[in-house]
Scaffold this motif. Structure first.
Motif, short mmCIF file in Angstrom:
data_model
loop_
_atom_site.label_atom_id
_atom_site.label_comp_id
_atom_site.label_asym_id
_atom_site.label_seq_id
_atom_site.Cartn_x
_atom_site.Cartn_y
_atom_site.Cartn_z
N GLU A 1 0.82 -1.25 -0.11
CA GLU A 1 -0.19 -0.02 0.00
C GLU A 1 0.74 1.16 0.03
OE1 GLU A 1 -3.42 0.23 -0.31
OE2 GLU A 1 -3.04 -1.94 -0.69
N MET B 1 2.51 1.66 -3.46
CA MET B 1 1.29 2.11 -4.38
C MET B 1 1.10 3.94 -4.22
SD MET B 1 -2.81 1.10 -4.45
CE MET B 1 -3.04 2.02 -2.87
N ARG B 2 1.04 4.11 -2.86
CA ARG B 2 0.90 5.61 -2.53
C ARG B 2 2.07 6.41 -3.17
NH1 ARG B 2 3.21 9.11 0.38
NH2 ARG B 2 4.36 7.95 1.31
N TYR C 1 1.88 6.51 -6.88
CA TYR C 1 0.72 7.31 -7.46
C TYR C 1 1.09 8.85 -7.23
CZ TYR C 1 -3.98 9.42 -7.94
OH TYR C 1 -4.97 10.16 -8.62
N GLU C 2 1.73 9.05 -6.07
CA GLU C 2 2.25 10.67 -5.94
C GLU C 2 3.42 11.05 -7.20
OE1 GLU C 2 3.71 10.72 -2.23
OE2 GLU C 2 1.78 10.88 -1.33
N PRO D 1 1.70 9.12 -11.66
CA PRO D 1 0.29 8.85 -12.06
C PRO D 1 0.15 8.52 -13.78
CG PRO D 1 0.61 11.22 -11.63
CD PRO D 1 1.77 10.42 -10.91
N ARG E 1 -6.57 6.20 -11.26
CA ARG E 1 -7.18 5.65 -9.62
C ARG E 1 -5.74 5.28 -9.05
NH1 ARG E 1 -10.78 3.22 -12.60
NH2 ARG E 1 -10.16 1.48 -12.05
N PRO E 2 -5.31 5.46 -7.74
CA PRO E 2 -4.38 5.23 -7.35
C PRO E 2 -4.14 3.36 -7.18
CG PRO E 2 -5.42 6.56 -5.75
CD PRO E 2 -6.29 6.33 -6.86
N GLU E 3 -5.11 2.58 -7.12
CA GLU E 3 -5.02 1.22 -7.33
C GLU E 3 -4.51 0.75 -8.32
OE1 GLU E 3 -9.61 2.00 -7.64
OE2 GLU E 3 -7.81 2.73 -6.44
N MET F 1 -2.05 1.64 -9.78
CA MET F 1 -0.62 1.60 -9.82
C MET F 1 0.10 0.12 -9.56
SD MET F 1 0.56 4.63 -10.48
CE MET F 1 -0.76 4.52 -11.73
N CYS G 1 4.80 -2.96 -6.38
CA CYS G 1 5.01 -1.96 -5.14
C CYS G 1 5.23 -2.90 -3.98
CB CYS G 1 3.52 -1.45 -4.96
SG CYS G 1 3.06 -0.57 -6.46
#
Length: 315
Positions: free
Chosen positions: A221, A224-225, A228-229, A232, A258-260, A262, A268
């Motif tokens: 997780e 993934m964050r 995404y930052e 993206p 969407r973040p997911e 990624m 990740c």
């Protein structure tokens, strides 16, 4: 399969790229990819040094082979200049240099106000550019008056003993067919066996390189964050990556991501099995070399993961 490390010039400053190269060699990576951009994809990535300066510096800090992934020798930089830059790079790296080329993106190539051509024209320009580069590498004075490029009384004096290979990227059938016809090797980022098969059917048993992205973190997780930052744009579909002209346009398009998503574009976290599975995808697709890039600040963790756990299980 040779495992290399991908230096992301869009995200790291020159000194950090050199530090990563040193650390990658110590960790057991066997080669380097380096991206060639004028802009990053998004402002969050935040860097974009001139790649040829970094390539020269790399020759002084490690002995790993280097491939540009990839240079566009058609619009922003004239192929005669790319020919000189690549020849010097090959000399500085004692022949351990590959010029990876592609048809480029508007993001980097529009900056001088030139028209961004349609795909067929870009591929035609790339074919002529590669011919110009190889002609200059033969030595002697060159005069070339082609459809897209003019060269007059040009000679490259600093040449390697053997011209560097030129690997050509391709993501669609026309580009892959061009790569097979003019390339000494093939570059891609997708574990697509059909593209590798098409390239080899048209070009013979030449090397095929690919790369994928990771976001090392303590959890999936968190990775993934970070992805995404910073990236993206990896979720932006279709041909948008070739035609959007600036980082702010990619940021606008990335609002649809969407973040997911990624998790589909990145490995990740720190799961060794996930990295091994991704490498295996490329091996099964027929690639000879695969390069892993880290996004975010945790690249020392990724290199250590490969040194301690990934490489022992691969080798």
């Amino acid at each position: 399969m040779r495992i290399g490390y991908f230096l992301s010039t869009e995200e790291y400053a020159p000194a950090e790229l050199l530090e990563q190269a040193r650390a990658a060699e110590r960790a057991g990576f066997e080669a380097l990819w380096i991206s060639d951009h004028y802009h990053p994809w998004t402002d969050a990535q935040g860097q974009s040094p001139f790649v040829w300066s970094v390539i020269g510096a790399l020759s002084q800090v490690c002995r790993l082979p280097v491939t540009t992934a990839v240079t566009c020798p058609t619009v922003r930089v004239h192929p005669a200049i790319v020919a000189q830059a690549a020849a010097t790079s090959a000399v500085m790296h004692s022949g351990r240099f590959v010029l990876g080329v592609g048809s480029g993106e508007a993001l980097n190539e529009h900056i001088l106000g030139d028209v961004w051509p349609q795909t067929d024209v870009r591929l035609e320009m790339l074919e002529e550019a590669v011919a110009v580069i190889r002609e200059l590498w033969r030595g002697g004075f060159v005069n070339h008056h082609g459809r897209h490029y003019t060269v007059e009384h040009a000679r490259i004096y600093t040449l390697p003993d053997t011209p560097p290979p030129i690997y050509v990227s391709g993501f669609g059938p026309k580009a892959v067919d061009l790569a097979a016809r003019i390339g000494d090797g093939f570059v891609n980022t997708s574990p697509d066996a059909d593209l590798v098969r098409r390239f080899r059917e048209g070009g013979g048993d030449k090397p095929c390189q690919a790369g994928f992205k990771a976001a090392y973190a303590q959890t999936e997780e968190e990775g993934m964050r970070i992805a995404y930052e910073r990236w993206p744009n990896a979720g932006v579909p279709g041909e948008l990556s070739q035609v959007l002209p600036s980082p702010r346009h990619f940021e606008q398009a990335a609002k649809l991501v969407r973040p997911e998503m990624m998790k589909d574009a990145f490995v990740c976290g720190r799961d060794v099995d996930a990295h091994l599975a991704k490498i295996d995808e490329y091996a099964k697709a027929g690639f000879d070399e695969v390069y892993v890039a880290n996004t975010g600040p945790n690249w020392p963790g990724l290199l250590d993961l490969y040194r301690r756990e990934v490489f022992p299980r691969l080798r």
